[in-house]
Write an enzyme that holds these catalytic residues in place. Structure first.
Site, mmCIF file in Angstrom:
data_model
loop_
_atom_site.group_PDB
_atom_site.id
_atom_site.type_symbol
_atom_site.label_atom_id
_atom_site.label_comp_id
_atom_site.label_asym_id
_atom_site.label_seq_id
_atom_site.Cartn_x
_atom_site.Cartn_y
_atom_site.Cartn_z
ATOM 1 N N LYS A 64 19.040 36.889 -11.333
ATOM 2 C CA LYS A 64 18.003 35.889 -11.644
ATOM 3 C C LYS A 64 16.699 36.265 -10.961
ATOM 4 C CE LYS A 64 17.643 31.595 -9.707
ATOM 5 N NZ LYS A 64 18.081 30.257 -9.382
ATOM 6 N N ARG A 123 12.730 34.615 -10.374
ATOM 7 C CA ARG A 123 11.868 33.451 -10.581
ATOM 8 C C ARG A 123 10.427 33.843 -10.341
ATOM 9 N NH1 ARG A 123 12.775 27.907 -10.619
ATOM 10 N NH2 ARG A 123 14.892 28.066 -9.822
ATOM 11 N N ARG A 151 14.391 24.805 0.482
ATOM 12 C CA ARG A 151 14.128 26.034 -0.283
ATOM 13 C C ARG A 151 12.854 26.743 0.162
ATOM 14 N NH1 ARG A 151 14.988 23.806 -6.265
ATOM 15 N NH2 ARG A 151 14.317 21.909 -5.213
ATOM 16 N N ASP A 176 0.820 -1.222 0.000
ATOM 17 C CA ASP A 176 0.000 0.000 0.000
ATOM 18 C C ASP A 176 0.852 1.269 0.000
ATOM 19 O OD1 ASP A 176 1.078 -0.084 2.509
ATOM 20 O OD2 ASP A 176 -0.818 0.051 3.595
ATOM 21 N N GLY A 177 2.179 1.138 -0.068
ATOM 22 C CA GLY A 177 3.049 2.315 -0.171
ATOM 23 C C GLY A 177 3.699 2.739 1.136
ATOM 24 N N HIS A 210 20.440 25.315 1.099
ATOM 25 C CA HIS A 210 20.122 26.454 0.234
ATOM 26 C C HIS A 210 20.284 27.798 0.950
ATOM 27 C CE1 HIS A 210 18.563 28.773 -2.944
ATOM 28 N NE2 HIS A 210 17.570 29.219 -2.204
HETATM 29 C C1 R5P Z 1 17.692 28.331 -6.115
HETATM 30 O O1 R5P Z 1 17.837 29.541 -6.028
HETATM 31 C C2 R5P Z 1 18.860 27.406 -6.255
HETATM 32 O O2 R5P Z 1 20.032 28.006 -5.802
HETATM 33 C C3 R5P Z 1 19.042 26.939 -7.673
HETATM 34 O O3 R5P Z 1 19.500 27.981 -8.490
HETATM 35 C C4 R5P Z 1 17.762 26.416 -8.218
HETATM 36 O O4 R5P Z 1 17.200 25.484 -7.334
HETATM 37 C C5 R5P Z 1 17.960 25.780 -9.577
HETATM 38 O O5 R5P Z 1 16.712 25.391 -10.062
HETATM 39 P P1 R5P Z 1 16.490 25.101 -11.594
HETATM 40 O O6 R5P Z 1 17.540 24.128 -12.028
HETATM 41 O O7 R5P Z 1 15.108 24.530 -11.650
HETATM 42 O O8 R5P Z 1 16.576 26.408 -12.304
#
Ligand code: R5P
Length: 294
Positions: free
Chosen positions: A189, A191, A93, A34-35, A127
């Site tokens: 960067k 996101r 994260r 069942d996991g 992280h």
């Molecule tokens: C997030 O800021 C981490 O440092 C990585 O840059 C991130 O987890 C990379 O994720 P992905 O490969 O999906 O861009």
């Protein structure tokens, strides 16, 4: 001290035990139809300081449950202290509230491990290390970046440019740069919190004709590295490499990264993948030897 070989990191655990000269305890594990997860420690741990080695990359949730079960089993078997070595710590994260209504997942993971009997935790390149302050027991993150940088110096890449994909990863590029002896820099960067889409933008630095290595803690979908590699190409880098501690390489990440012009992806054995070319065993065994003698 005894090392418990968690099913997710048995090979790494063996290497650590050998280097640190610590007795091993193997673990029987299975998944019920069942996991549900089952574990059993196959050795005595009474009065011992037990160190459980178990990574928590995918499948994160069942590996976390196995870890909690191993810690609780060790305490039931009268271990004196339980330290967990979690090379890749899942949920790190989600260390703050980004959008209203979310959970601070890493805090819940830490409470769960504490409730199971964990007394201390060692992880690798977490992280955001400040999240460790949320843990109800001593927790530390050690860095594998020197091991990755040394991989490149052994390949003859001294003076390569160390690039961080964003400002937050600049400390990683700086750490690598101290071993590589070249220059270091970072991109910008952003996101999208809803779609997860990343957008990497250029900064001013000179990589023309140079070997550039992108250093990050994690490669997940590869979007960050693909964005960074495109910019390095535009700036005229001669060769591009990607190095990370935790090469999760989800889906077709590896192909997308290589298609973007990256020569090779180098990761550690915190997570098992084709990129796991550097072992964490010397780093972790050194840490355990210090604990043993401390
Ligand atoms: C997030 O800021 C981490 O440092 C990585 O840059 C991130 O987890 C990379 O994720 P992905 O490969 O999906 O861009």
């Amino acid at each position: 001290m005894k090392i418990v070989l968690g099913p997710a990191s048995a090979e790494l655990g063996e290497k650590i035990a050998q280097l640190a000269d610590i007795e091993k305890v193997s673990v029987a594990s299975k998944t019920f139809p069942d996991g549900e997860s089952y574990i059993r420690l196959e050795g005595a741990v009474q009065d011992e300081h037990v160190v459980i080695v178990q990574t928590t990359s995918s499948p994160q949730d069942s590996r976390l449950i196995q870890l909690a079960f191993m810690a609780a089993a060790a305490k039931r078997s009268k271990a004196r202290k339980v330290t967990v070595v979690v090379p890749y710590l899942a949920y790190a994260r989600q260390d703050k509230i980004f959008l209203e209504g979310e959970n601070i997942s890493i805090e819940t993971v830490a409470s769960m491990l504490h409730a199971a009997g964990v007394d201390a935790l060692i992880t690798v390149n977490m992280h955001a290390e400040n999240a460790l302050a949320r843990f109800p027991f001593p927790a530390k993150s050690i860095s594998a970046i020197p091991l990755l940088a040394e991989y490149f110096t052994q390949k003859g890449f001294k003076k390569a440019f160390a690039l961080a994909p964003d400002k937050g990863a600049m400390h990683i590029a700086d750490e690598a740069q101290r071993i590589l002896g070249g220059e270091a820099g970072h991109l910008e960067k952003k996101r999208d919190r809803y779609t997860g889409q990343v957008n990497v933008t250029k900064k001013d630095f000179n990589v023309k004709g140079k070997t550039a290595i992108i250093f990050d803690d994690i490669i997940s979908t590869g979007g960050t590295i693909v964005g960074a590699a495109k910019i390095l190409k535009e700036l005229g880098a001669a060769k591009i490499y990607a190095a990370c501690v935790h090469a999760l390489l989800i889906g077709d990440a590896e192909k997308r990264i290589l298609d973007a012009g990256v020569e090779e992806i180098i990761g550690t054995d915190s997570v098992f993948s084709l990129a796991s070319k550097v072992t964490l065993a010397p780093l972790i065994s050194k840490e355990l030897k210090a604990l043993k003698s401390g």
